[in-house]
Every structure is written in C-alpha cells, then in structure tokens.
Design a protein around this motif. Structure first.
Motif, PDB file in Angstrom:
ATOM      1  N   ILE A 268       4.171   7.559  -7.663  1.00  0.00           N
ATOM      2  CA  ILE A 268       3.545   6.259  -7.419  1.00  0.00           C
ATOM      3  C   ILE A 268       4.341   5.477  -6.381  1.00  0.00           C
ATOM      4  CG2 ILE A 268       2.978   4.026  -8.470  1.00  0.00           C
ATOM      5  CD1 ILE A 268       2.216   5.524 -10.998  1.00  0.00           C
ATOM      6  N   GLY A 269       5.670   5.571  -6.464  1.00  0.00           N
ATOM      7  CA  GLY A 269       6.515   4.870  -5.506  1.00  0.00           C
ATOM      8  C   GLY A 269       6.313   5.314  -4.074  1.00  0.00           C
ATOM      9  N   ALA A 270       5.885   6.562  -3.876  1.00  0.00           N
ATOM     10  CA  ALA A 270       5.640   7.068  -2.530  1.00  0.00           C
ATOM     11  C   ALA A 270       4.556   6.270  -1.825  1.00  0.00           C
ATOM     12  CB  ALA A 270       5.240   8.548  -2.591  1.00  0.00           C
ATOM     13  N   HIS A 271       3.659   5.663  -2.584  1.00  0.00           N
ATOM     14  CA  HIS A 271       2.573   4.870  -2.001  1.00  0.00           C
ATOM     15  C   HIS A 271       2.866   3.370  -2.024  1.00  0.00           C
ATOM     16  CE1 HIS A 271       0.006   8.408  -1.793  1.00  0.00           C
ATOM     17  NE2 HIS A 271       0.426   8.706  -3.010  1.00  0.00           N
ATOM     18  N   ALA A 272       3.605   2.917  -3.050  1.00  0.00           N
ATOM     19  CA  ALA A 272       3.853   1.482  -3.192  1.00  0.00           C
ATOM     20  C   ALA A 272       5.117   1.021  -2.476  1.00  0.00           C
ATOM     21  CB  ALA A 272       3.927   1.117  -4.670  1.00  0.00           C
ATOM     22  N   GLY A 273       6.140   1.880  -2.462  1.00  0.00           N
ATOM     23  CA  GLY A 273       7.378   1.555  -1.765  1.00  0.00           C
ATOM     24  C   GLY A 273       8.392   0.821  -2.616  1.00  0.00           C
ATOM     25  N   PRO A 274       9.637   0.720  -2.119  1.00  0.00           N
ATOM     26  CA  PRO A 274      10.682  -0.022  -2.823  1.00  0.00           C
ATOM     27  C   PRO A 274      10.297  -1.493  -2.974  1.00  0.00           C
ATOM     28  CG  PRO A 274      11.592   1.261  -1.001  1.00  0.00           C
ATOM     29  CD  PRO A 274      10.110   1.287  -0.845  1.00  0.00           C
ATOM     30  N   GLY A 275      10.764  -2.113  -4.050  1.00  0.00           N
ATOM     31  CA  GLY A 275      10.503  -3.534  -4.238  1.00  0.00           C
ATOM     32  C   GLY A 275       9.195  -3.850  -4.920  1.00  0.00           C
ATOM     33  N   THR A 276       8.447  -2.808  -5.330  1.00  0.00           N
ATOM     34  CA  THR A 276       7.211  -3.044  -6.077  1.00  0.00           C
ATOM     35  C   THR A 276       7.541  -3.595  -7.462  1.00  0.00           C
ATOM     36  OG1 THR A 276       6.108  -1.222  -4.927  1.00  0.00           O
ATOM     37  CG2 THR A 276       5.124  -1.939  -6.997  1.00  0.00           C
TER      38      THR A 276
END
Length: 288
Positions: A268-276
C-alpha cells in the motif's frame, strides 16, 4: 475445531502479529529494483519508503496464485473450515484470483468449507476486521454467524486518510505532475476515503494541523459509539508522531481508550508514499 482465518498483507498487520494469532498470511508482491519481494515477509516497509525517497519506483501485484492454492489445499486436507478476509477487489486482483482457486480446490475437496469475503477495505481498516474475525473464531462463534459478522464489520468500516507528498500520487498517475508541484508549494494535503472499496478524494486542505482537525470532524459525523470501539491508525514510515497526535486528539474528543497503531506496509505504501496517515473506525457499532 476452531475456524481458521486467512489474511493478505493488504491488512497492514505485522507478520509477527499474524503468526502469534495463527492467522494464515498471503503476501502481496512488491516489485523494486527488478526484484520481486513478498510484502512484510521478505521486504520491510521501510526499505520501500527509503527507495521511494530516492526516486525509485515501487510497483505491486496480487498475492501469488501458487501460494494461494498451496494454502487452500493444506487447509482442505486438514478438514478445518476457513474464512479468507481479502483486500478490496477494487484495489487488487487478489480476491478474484482467490475465488477461482477456491473452485479448483473444491473440485478435489468438495466438503471443504472456505468462504472468501471481499472486504472492500484496505490497510488497518482491513486489519481491524481480521483481528475481530480471529477473536470471534477463538471464542467459538458458529461458522455462518462468523461470516455474517465479519461481512458486517467490513461494510461499516470507515477509512479516512491523507498523504504527505502529492508527488507519490503523481508517480502512480493519480494526479498530474503540475498539480503535485503546486500542491507542494501551497502545503496542500488531500483528504480521501474509501467508498465501496474504491479510493475517493474528499477535500484538499492546507496544512497538517487542519487535516488532523478535519479527520476528527469526519469521525464525529460518521462514527457510532466510538468510545466502545478499537480505533485504528496507520502511518507511512516515520510519521508515527502524527499518528500519536491524532490518537491524543481522539482520546480527548471522544474518550476512546482502545487503539491499534501500525505502519503501512510496502504494497500500500508503494502507492501512498511516506507520510501517509490513515484513520479507521466503524460507522455503526457492532456488539460482537
């Protein structure tokens, strides 16, 4: 014999946690640097976030059909009934593949009880459902009742989330490069939610403090008997401080005492990015 629960890494629950609860795990795949990794199992979320900060592009794909068939076959041989609470079918093809493989396994083991639930949930929204399913299975809830209760939890799970850097959404084609650039200059934070399993933009808000305040307002508008619930908060990599601040605000506003805070996984982080930063709660309290 207790009912076996199956989850995939779209639930953003730590691998160690799932092992402790004896929940079977199907990892989604993260593609990074021409290598395929199993989310949470063979790659740590931090590795994905660090790579993204360096400008590398992480891609994802559904859980391995081969591993899925191996797991379902193993469960069928054990004679144990099972429920797989799957990542939203609107965000991954994993649910559809699981349904096809279920039919293949049932041809060989027609007595096998396996229900696959399209959760229409993501991240810790799905994670909270998986935790509840595991608890109710351990308590001995009958199979049909458990399926109905888990489905109800899925239907009433709210997802409210924001991302820190619009650039990551731009890389994934969610917004234009120009929008990301302007948004960064103005410190604009998009607020999104999940509707019928899909990611839907809600508002654009300037500044993190205003975003947190708005998340609390939406929680008040949509939540039901919040003080009785376990509230979920998930965050991308080093944003735990914001997660704890959001927790404090919820405690003060609603008197909630039970929380589960986790890091967003690599898939999921691969699409939302750090700091989500994401918030999860029920819009209709279910006493089960």
């Amino acid at each position: 014999m207790s009912i076996h629960i199956v989850a995939d890494s779209g639930c953003d629950l730590p691998y160690s946690f799932l092992q402790e609860r004896h929940i079977s795990f199907l990892p989604l795949i993260v593609h990074l640097n021409e290598t395929d990794y199993e989310d949470f199992a063979t790659i740590d979320p931090k590795q994905v976030y660090d790579a993204m900060r360096k400008g590398e592009v992480a891609k994802t794909s559904q859980a391995s059909p081969l591993k899925m068939k191996e797991l379902f076959t193993e469960l069928a041989k054990s004679g144990r009934p099972a429920i797989y609470v799957a990542f939203s079918s609107q965000l991954s093809g994993t649910y559809q593949t699981a349904m096809m493989i279920r039919e293949e396994v049932l041809e060989q083991y027609p007595e096998f009880q396996l229900t696959i639930i399209d959760s229409k949930c993501a991240s810790l929204g799905l994670g909270l459902v998986v935790i509840k399913a595991s608890e109710l299975a351990q308590q001995g809830m009958p199979y049909e009742q458990l399926c109905e209760t888990v489905s109800a939890y899925c239907q009433h799970m709210e997802h409210i989330f924001t991302v820190d850097d619009l650039e990551f959404l731009a890389r994934g084609g969610r917004i234009s490069k120009t929008s990301a650039f302007v948004g960064g200059l103005l410190n604009i934070k998009p607020l999104l939610h999940v509707e019928d399993g899909k990611l839907i933009p809600l508002e654009k808000i300037r500044g993190r403090k205003k975003v947190l305040k708005r998340m609390i307002e939406l929680m008040e508008e949509r939540g039901d008997d919040l003080q009785k619930q376990v509230i979920g908060i998930s965050h991308g990599d080093d944003d735990e401080e914001a997660a704890l601040e959001l927790k404090r605000m919820i405690e003060e506003k609603f008197g909630c005492t039970r929380f589960y805070i986790s890091q967003i996984g690599g898939a999921i982080g691969a699409h939302a990015g750090p700091g989500t930063l994401a918030l999860f709660f029920l819009n209709e309290y279910i006493d089960a």
